[in-house]
Every structure is written in structure tokens, then in C-alpha cells.
Design a protein around this motif. Structure first.
Motif, PDB file in Angstrom:
ATOM      1  N   ILE A   1       0.772  -1.234  -0.082  1.00  0.00           N
ATOM      2  CA  ILE A   1      -0.137   0.102   0.051  1.00  0.00           C
ATOM      3  C   ILE A   1       0.792   1.426   0.048  1.00  0.00           C
ATOM      4  O   ILE A   1       1.777   1.507   0.987  1.00  0.00           O
ATOM      5  CB  ILE A   1      -0.821   0.154   1.148  1.00  0.00           C
ATOM      6  N   ILE A   2       0.706   2.149  -0.871  1.00  0.00           N
ATOM      7  CA  ILE A   2       1.344   3.361  -1.225  1.00  0.00           C
ATOM      8  C   ILE A   2       0.662   4.515  -0.512  1.00  0.00           C
ATOM      9  O   ILE A   2      -0.505   4.517  -1.129  1.00  0.00           O
ATOM     10  CB  ILE A   2       2.000   3.363  -2.644  1.00  0.00           C
ATOM     11  N   LEU A   3       0.794   5.447   0.004  1.00  0.00           N
ATOM     12  CA  LEU A   3       0.362   6.627   0.714  1.00  0.00           C
ATOM     13  C   LEU A   3       1.125   7.644   0.045  1.00  0.00           C
ATOM     14  O   LEU A   3       2.307   7.870   0.525  1.00  0.00           O
ATOM     15  CB  LEU A   3       0.356   6.633   2.146  1.00  0.00           C
ATOM     16  N   SER A   4       0.543   8.712  -0.163  1.00  0.00           N
ATOM     17  CA  SER A   4       1.292   9.982  -0.690  1.00  0.00           C
ATOM     18  C   SER A   4      -0.020  11.095  -0.186  1.00  0.00           C
ATOM     19  O   SER A   4      -1.213  11.079  -0.640  1.00  0.00           O
ATOM     20  CB  SER A   4       1.270  10.083  -2.103  1.00  0.00           C
ATOM     21  N   GLY A   5       0.818  11.995   0.140  1.00  0.00           N
ATOM     22  CA  GLY A   5      -0.306  13.354   0.330  1.00  0.00           C
ATOM     23  C   GLY A   5       0.226  14.545   1.132  1.00  0.00           C
ATOM     24  O   GLY A   5       1.756  14.190   1.580  1.00  0.00           O
TER      25      GLY A   5
ATOM     26  N   ASP B   1       5.015   4.857   3.350  1.00  0.00           N
ATOM     27  CA  ASP B   1       4.630   6.357   3.797  1.00  0.00           C
ATOM     28  C   ASP B   1       5.157   7.212   3.254  1.00  0.00           C
ATOM     29  O   ASP B   1       6.559   7.658   3.391  1.00  0.00           O
ATOM     30  CB  ASP B   1       4.495   6.498   5.229  1.00  0.00           C
ATOM     31  N   ARG B   2       4.689   7.975   2.049  1.00  0.00           N
ATOM     32  CA  ARG B   2       5.345   8.806   1.119  1.00  0.00           C
ATOM     33  C   ARG B   2       5.989   8.022  -0.093  1.00  0.00           C
ATOM     34  O   ARG B   2       6.580   7.161   0.232  1.00  0.00           O
ATOM     35  CB  ARG B   2       6.453   9.803   1.711  1.00  0.00           C
ATOM     36  N   TRP B   3       5.973   8.590  -1.206  1.00  0.00           N
ATOM     37  CA  TRP B   3       6.668   7.611  -2.333  1.00  0.00           C
ATOM     38  C   TRP B   3       7.117   8.417  -3.325  1.00  0.00           C
ATOM     39  O   TRP B   3       7.210   9.806  -3.381  1.00  0.00           O
ATOM     40  CB  TRP B   3       5.454   6.474  -2.716  1.00  0.00           C
ATOM     41  N   SER B   4       7.054   8.098  -4.698  1.00  0.00           N
ATOM     42  CA  SER B   4       7.311   8.924  -5.807  1.00  0.00           C
ATOM     43  C   SER B   4       6.818  10.143  -6.177  1.00  0.00           C
ATOM     44  O   SER B   4       7.277  10.993  -6.707  1.00  0.00           O
ATOM     45  CB  SER B   4       7.485   8.056  -7.176  1.00  0.00           C
ATOM     46  N   VAL B   5       5.536  10.296  -5.633  1.00  0.00           N
ATOM     47  CA  VAL B   5       4.788  11.605  -5.923  1.00  0.00           C
ATOM     48  C   VAL B   5       5.642  12.680  -5.344  1.00  0.00           C
ATOM     49  O   VAL B   5       5.628  13.649  -5.882  1.00  0.00           O
ATOM     50  CB  VAL B   5       3.471  11.318  -5.423  1.00  0.00           C
ATOM     51  N   GLY B   6       6.333  12.461  -4.284  1.00  0.00           N
ATOM     52  CA  GLY B   6       6.941  13.803  -3.725  1.00  0.00           C
ATOM     53  C   GLY B   6       7.964  14.300  -4.546  1.00  0.00           C
ATOM     54  O   GLY B   6       8.238  15.457  -4.387  1.00  0.00           O
TER      55      GLY B   6
END
Length: 171
Positions: free
Chosen positions: A3-7, A55-60
Motif C-alpha cells: 500500500i502506497i500513501l502520498s499526500g 508512507d510517502r513515495w515517488s509523488v514527492g
């Protein structure tokens, strides 16, 4: 399944990751500004881990270089390569957005993280922009979910979605 979480900051990623960790017995990896954050780093994470929450992934890398005026560690093309791998692995991707930035500002103040107040509006705007692009990319991908934390019952709806898509029973 991973599960990948980004935001943006204070949206609930860490709280959700702790909850999912307890519920499903998953491990958690939290990426930060000090992790490599290259394409190779992100692909290694999802290729060599299972039953893990990121908790945080490539979107950052599509967001924080713009905020901090630094060179990205990943190109936009590489970002989409990472998204294809998520799809190939059948991992879940949850992206948090917030239609009311004041919700995040209140949380940051409660946490004593006033230093992030100056950038939280920019984070929200950029996460909303990237979430829109990702929704176009993941049009037919069932394991992609966007949560607007300012909406009533957002977390209840998210819990139901995760339970339906994770496919495991509570230990």
C-alpha cells in the motif's frame, strides 16, 4: 500486496499507516527528503517488499523540488514508469488531497509544526494537480483511491475501500 500513501503534511498518512500496520500485520517504510527518492529506489521498494506500507513515495519528487526549488531526483517520465510498476504489481495507491487547506493548517498548529504553514497551501495545490494527472493515468486501475480529507466521512469511506481492496481478514 503493498500500500502506497502520498499526500501533503498533516493529511493522515502516518496515522493510516499505523492503523493498517496493526490491522494487517504490515511493515512500514517512510521515505523522507534524505532517502534516495530516485526511480531505482522506488522500484526496489515495490519489487523487493511485500505486505509493506510506503508512507510517502515517488509523488514527492513531483512536488517537493518545486516547493524547495531543488533539482528533482526523478523525471516525470520516470515517475510514470514507477506508476506502471505499481499497476504491474497490483499494489494499492492512495493519494491524499485536501480541498480545505485550513484543515491541514489546524493539524499542523496542533502538532506544533508551524514552520510548515508557509508551504502547506503550495503542497495542497501541487498534490491536487498530481492527483488529477494520476487519476487520468490510473483510469481503469481498481487499486487507486483519492481521498479528500476535508470531506465528511472521508476516513470511513477510505477504511471501507481498503478493506474491500486488500483482500485479507483482520488477524
Amino acid at each position: 500486496m503493498n500500500i502506497i500513501l502520498s499526500g501533503p503534511d498533516a493529511c493522515g498518512k502516518t496515522t493510516l499507516s499505523e492503523k493498517l500496520q496493526k490491522k494487517y500485520g504490515m511493515s512500514v517504510i517512510h521515505s523522507t527528503a534524505s532517502t534516495p527518492n530516485t526511480l531505482a529506489y522506488h522500484l526496489d521498494l515495490i519489487d523487493y517488499h511485500d505486505n509493506t506500507i510506503f508512507d510517502r513515495w515517488s509523488v514527492g519528487e513531483m512536488i517537493f523540488p518545486k516547493i524547495y526549488n531543488r533539482e528533482p531526483k526523478m523525471t516525470e517520465e520516470e515517475f510514470y514508469i514507477s506508476l506502471r510498476r505499481v499497476e504491474d504489481n497490483n499494489d494499492m495507491y492512495i493519494i491524499f488531497i485536501c480541498s480545505d487547506v485550513n484543515v491541514l493548517k489546524e493539524r499542523l498548529i496542533e502538532r506544533g509544526e508551524d514552520s510548515y504553514l508557509t508551504e502547506i497551501e503550495q503542497q495542497c495545490s501541487l498534490y491536487n494537480e498530481v492527483a488529477h494527472k494520476m487519476s487520468q493515468f490510473f483510469k481503469s486501475y481498481a487499486n487507486f483511491y483519492i481521498i479528500d480529507i476535508a470531506k465528511p466521512n472521508a476516513y470511513v469511506d477510505l477504511d471501507c475501500w481498503v478493506d474491500q481492496h486488500f483482500g485479507k481478514t483482520t488477524p
